[in-house]
Design a protein around this motif. Structure first.
Motif, short mmCIF file in Angstrom:
data_model
loop_
_atom_site.label_atom_id
_atom_site.label_comp_id
_atom_site.label_asym_id
_atom_site.label_seq_id
_atom_site.Cartn_x
_atom_site.Cartn_y
_atom_site.Cartn_z
N PRO A 160 0.80 -1.22 0.00
CA PRO A 160 0.00 0.00 0.00
C PRO A 160 0.84 1.27 0.00
O PRO A 160 1.80 1.40 0.75
N MET A 161 0.46 2.19 -0.86
CA MET A 161 1.11 3.49 -0.93
C MET A 161 0.26 4.51 -0.19
O MET A 161 -0.96 4.38 -0.12
N HIS A 162 0.91 5.52 0.36
CA HIS A 162 0.23 6.48 1.22
C HIS A 162 0.01 7.82 0.52
O HIS A 162 0.93 8.37 -0.09
N LEU A 163 -1.23 8.31 0.60
CA LEU A 163 -1.60 9.60 0.04
C LEU A 163 -2.16 10.49 1.13
O LEU A 163 -2.79 10.01 2.07
N ASP A 164 -1.97 11.78 0.99
CA ASP A 164 -2.53 12.75 1.93
C ASP A 164 -4.00 12.96 1.60
O ASP A 164 -4.35 13.40 0.50
N SER A 165 -4.87 12.66 2.54
CA SER A 165 -6.30 12.79 2.28
C SER A 165 -6.72 14.21 1.95
O SER A 165 -7.72 14.44 1.26
N ALA A 166 -5.95 15.19 2.41
CA ALA A 166 -6.30 16.59 2.16
C ALA A 166 -6.26 16.93 0.67
O ALA A 166 -6.93 17.86 0.22
#
Length: 263
Positions: A191-197
């Protein structure tokens, strides 16, 4: 290729009851979100953004960073939402219908927590998170295999310490499991991480996780205030979950929180 956007259901801490002064947050922990073809992901993100901007126009206009403004799922699916903010459920159902029209699916997996304090249950929060993530990846891989597609998993960002701890374990699971389960080869990377904002699709995954969290609460907590979640208010979700979406009950097998006959 498919893209799976997921977010956490609940948190990894202990659970005793809703009335307990300390351990009262969530009776289960896991992940939920949605899966969509890569070529449709941007379109759905634009649809979500348009609907969010219309629904929360006043709040967004008052924000110092309107482009990064977000409404958390916990605020969308609140105890009083059905009475005070029915328009939020209307928009949510509309988004689910649009996801369906784009060929997407909803997903969830969660583990019911053993009831008790950390000492009573010998709580290991790292092990709890790792177990839920492993099973989430297993089930998403099966869905991708059923669709004949490869899969990339994206989730809300975590702090750097958590990321460094989690990535090696996820790599080990992904590359250690295919010997017995060929479908794991469908997952391209951990899983890669993205900023929800800045990610509309991660924001919708957060809304979906909150929706599932409330349904799980209704099923597992005797004092739940979320009976309305399965009473037809979010019926758009029915029939759209992957075949592998389940809650693992503590010493009781598995359950579907949005089963056709419930609510």
């Amino acid at each position: 290729m498919l893209l799976a956007y997921i977010d956490e259901i609940g948190e990894t801490g202990a659970f005793v009851s809703r009335s307990h002064p300390r351990f009262n947050t969530s009776p289960a922990f896991g992940y939920a979100g949605f899966v969509i073809a890569a070529e449709r992901a941007r379109q759905f993100g634009q649809i979500f953004t348009e609907e969010k901007r219309k629904l929360f126009a006043i709040e967004i206009a008052a924000s110092t960073k309107p482009a990064q403004w977000e409404k958390k799922g916990s605020q969308i699916f609140h105890q009083t939402t059905v009475d005070r903010y029915p328009q939020q459920l209307r928009v949510f159902n509309g988004l689910v219908h649009r996801l369906r029209s784009l060929g997407g699916h909803l997903f969830y997996y969660a583990d019911e927590k053993p009831c008790g304090t950390p000492k009573q249950t010998k709580l290991d929060t790292v092990a709890r998170e790792s177990a839920a993530m492993r099973e989430t990846l297993n089930r998403l891989a099966r869905h991708a295999d059923e669709q004949g597609q490869h899969l990339l998993v994206l989730m809300d960002q975590v702090n750097e310490k958590q990321r460094v701890e989690r990535v090696p374990a996820m790599y080990a699971h992904m590359f250690g499991r295919p010997g017995d389960f060929e479908e794991m080869k469908r997952i391209v990377e951990p899983p890669m991480h993205l900023d929800s904002a800045v990610s509309s699709n991660i924001q919708f995954a957060d809304w979906m996780a909150a929706c599932v969290s409330r349904a799980i609460d209704y099923h597992l907590s005797a004092s739940s205030q979320y009976a309305w979640i399965t009473s037809g208010k979010v019926d758009a979700v029915r029939g759209l979950f992957t075949n592998n979406s389940k809650v693992h009950l503590w010493h009781r097998g598995v359950s579907e929180v949005f089963s056709p006959g419930r609510g």
